[in-house]
Design an enzyme around this catalytic site. Structure first.
Site, short mmCIF file in Angstrom:
data_model
loop_
_atom_site.label_atom_id
_atom_site.label_comp_id
_atom_site.label_asym_id
_atom_site.label_seq_id
_atom_site.Cartn_x
_atom_site.Cartn_y
_atom_site.Cartn_z
N THR A 1 39.77 46.37 42.71
CA THR A 1 40.04 47.30 42.18
C THR A 1 39.43 47.54 41.12
OG1 THR A 1 42.14 46.13 42.61
CG2 THR A 1 41.75 46.63 40.42
N ARG B 1 55.31 47.31 48.03
CA ARG B 1 55.08 45.95 47.37
C ARG B 1 53.98 46.86 46.33
NH1 ARG B 1 49.81 44.71 45.92
NH2 ARG B 1 49.43 42.16 45.83
N VAL B 2 54.27 46.38 45.16
CA VAL B 2 53.17 46.78 43.40
C VAL B 2 52.55 45.68 43.70
CG1 VAL B 2 53.58 47.08 41.13
CG2 VAL B 2 54.65 48.17 43.18
N GLY B 3 51.12 45.77 42.82
CA GLY B 3 50.82 44.17 42.70
C GLY B 3 50.26 43.93 41.29
N ASP B 4 49.23 43.47 40.75
CA ASP B 4 49.19 43.35 39.04
C ASP B 4 48.30 44.72 39.03
OD1 ASP B 4 47.11 43.04 40.92
OD2 ASP B 4 46.06 41.97 39.28
N THR C 1 41.18 41.09 39.45
CA THR C 1 40.52 42.12 40.42
C THR C 1 41.16 40.84 40.96
OG1 THR C 1 39.30 43.31 42.28
CG2 THR C 1 38.25 41.35 40.48
N GLY C 2 41.27 41.06 42.20
CA GLY C 2 41.44 40.58 43.88
C GLY C 2 42.99 40.05 43.89
N GLY D 1 46.29 40.10 43.70
CA GLY D 1 47.82 40.14 42.18
C GLY D 1 48.76 39.70 42.57
C1 SD4 Z 1 45.77 43.54 44.22
N1 SD4 Z 1 45.13 43.92 42.09
O1 SD4 Z 1 46.70 45.28 44.46
C2 SD4 Z 1 45.08 44.31 43.43
C3 SD4 Z 1 44.29 44.27 44.95
C4 SD4 Z 1 43.05 43.90 44.06
O2 SD4 Z 1 40.34 43.48 44.09
O3 SD4 Z 1 42.33 43.76 43.17
N2 SD4 Z 1 41.80 44.09 44.62
O4 SD4 Z 1 46.88 42.73 44.27
#
Ligand code: SD4
Length: 327
Positions: free
Chosen positions: A188, A216-219, A239-240, A242
């Site tokens: 991200t 699905r919705v992430g952070d 990032t990462g 979520g």
């Molecule tokens: C998610 N945080 O959708 C995002 C993906 C992401 O680096 O950060 N990738 O979970």
């Protein structure tokens, strides 16, 4: 015996490395630069591709432009890059083949806008900014967000590139749903800036976890999770994986720790530590990285495991830095 906290702190102090002109060197001075403050303006972004986002942001910041404009323009760069499989156009689709986008913005005055589960619009960050500026709301989702984007004059576009479709078809051959955190699939863009007037702003944009469940919705679009800005204290982005960030409201946590007097670096380390505690001694493939900035231009970054990089751009630097990590 070294406690985990002491271990994390020593990593934060000793573990950073700096990449300049393609070379990575062990680097005690990286941390020192953070505490010395390089002044303003300054922009930082997650991952090495953040360098291109920083360049666009810098074009606005250098002549005295506003941080909010800078982070939006920066975020639009990977959103338009078809080669970037994790943001905007060219992003990998969900399990059912839909490219669904999450993004948000926040400024020094505490204004915030967000869109999630948005399909068919190349620049979710700009739609998020419109939510912030043109509505009394913070977040719009799915079909409602798309309807709003159309009403605001954004044009639709098919975001599923041939490359991404091929990757999805390959993945489908495996015929199993396993939303594991693959470092390659976790990229991200989080971008934070401080402008000449010491105003902070941040943006975050992503196509989310590759091959996620539809819906699905992430952070990334959640204010307080992947982005938080307090004009007086500082700002943070994530990032990462979520789900780990959402469970700990990570970016809000980083900024609140800074409010209590922690440096951006120490705050990022502590926020990662909260996640690490739930992982035990083996993080598996879980990766989360935090990046933070304060109005003085001090930067912090820390990740669960090695591999998280961030890009810095100011009057003197245009660099990619390897963040320290807990494992
Ligand atoms: C998610 N945080 O959708 C995002 C993906 C992401 O680096 O950060 N990738 O979970």
């Amino acid at each position: 015996m070294t406690t985990r906290r002491e271990f994390l702190t020593s990593c934060a102090l000793a573990g950073a490395a700096l990449t300049t002109g393609g070379k990575t060197v062990a680097h005690a001075a990286a941390q020192q630069r953070e505490s010395e403050s390089t002044g303003r303006p300054l922009v930082v972004s997650t991952w090495s591709f953040g360098q291109a986002a920083n360049a666009a942001a810098w074009n606005l910041l250098a002549p005295g432009g506003a941080a909010l404009d800078a982070v939006e323009q920066g975020a639009r760069v990977p959103e338009s890059d078809p080669a970037n499989r994790t943001v905007g156009l060219g992003g990998l689709p969900d399990r059912d083949g839909h490219v669904t986008l999450d993004a948000c913005v926040m400024d020094h005055a505490g204004r915030a806008g967000s869109v999630c589960f948005l399909e068919g619009y190349e620049h979710p960050v700009s739609v998020a900014r419109k939510v912030m500026e043109e509505t009394p709301h913070v977040m719009l989702a799915g079909a409602g967000a798309a309807q709003f984007a159309a009403e605001q004059g954004f044009t639709t576009r098919d975001l599923l590139t041939d490359d991404a479709r091929n990757a999805w078809n390959e993945w489908r051959k495996e015929a199993r749903y396993e939303p594991t955190a693959n470092a390659e699939r976790h990229d991200t863009l989080g971008i934070l800036a401080v402008d000449q007037d010491a105003h902070l702003a941040g943006a975050c944009t992503t196509s989310g976890m590759a091959f996620k469940l539809h819906g699905r919705v992430g952070d990334s679009p959640i204010i307080g999770a992947a982005l938080y800005v307090d004009g007086e204290i500082g700002c943070a982005t994530a990032t990462g994986h979520g789900e780990f960030v959402m469970r700990t409201l990570g970016s809000f946590l980083v900024v609140e720790l800074m409010r209590q007097g922690r440096s951006p670096q120490d705050a990022c380390t502590e926020a990662v530590e909260r996640i690490v505690r739930s992982l035990g001694d083996d993080p598996g493939e879980t990766q989360v990285g935090y990046l933070a900035l304060d109005p003085r231009g001090r930067i912090g970054a820390f990740a669960v495991q090695p591999g998280f990089q961030y890009a810095v751009r100011d009057g003197a630097r245009d660099e990619i830095i390897d963040a320290a990590s807990a494992f």
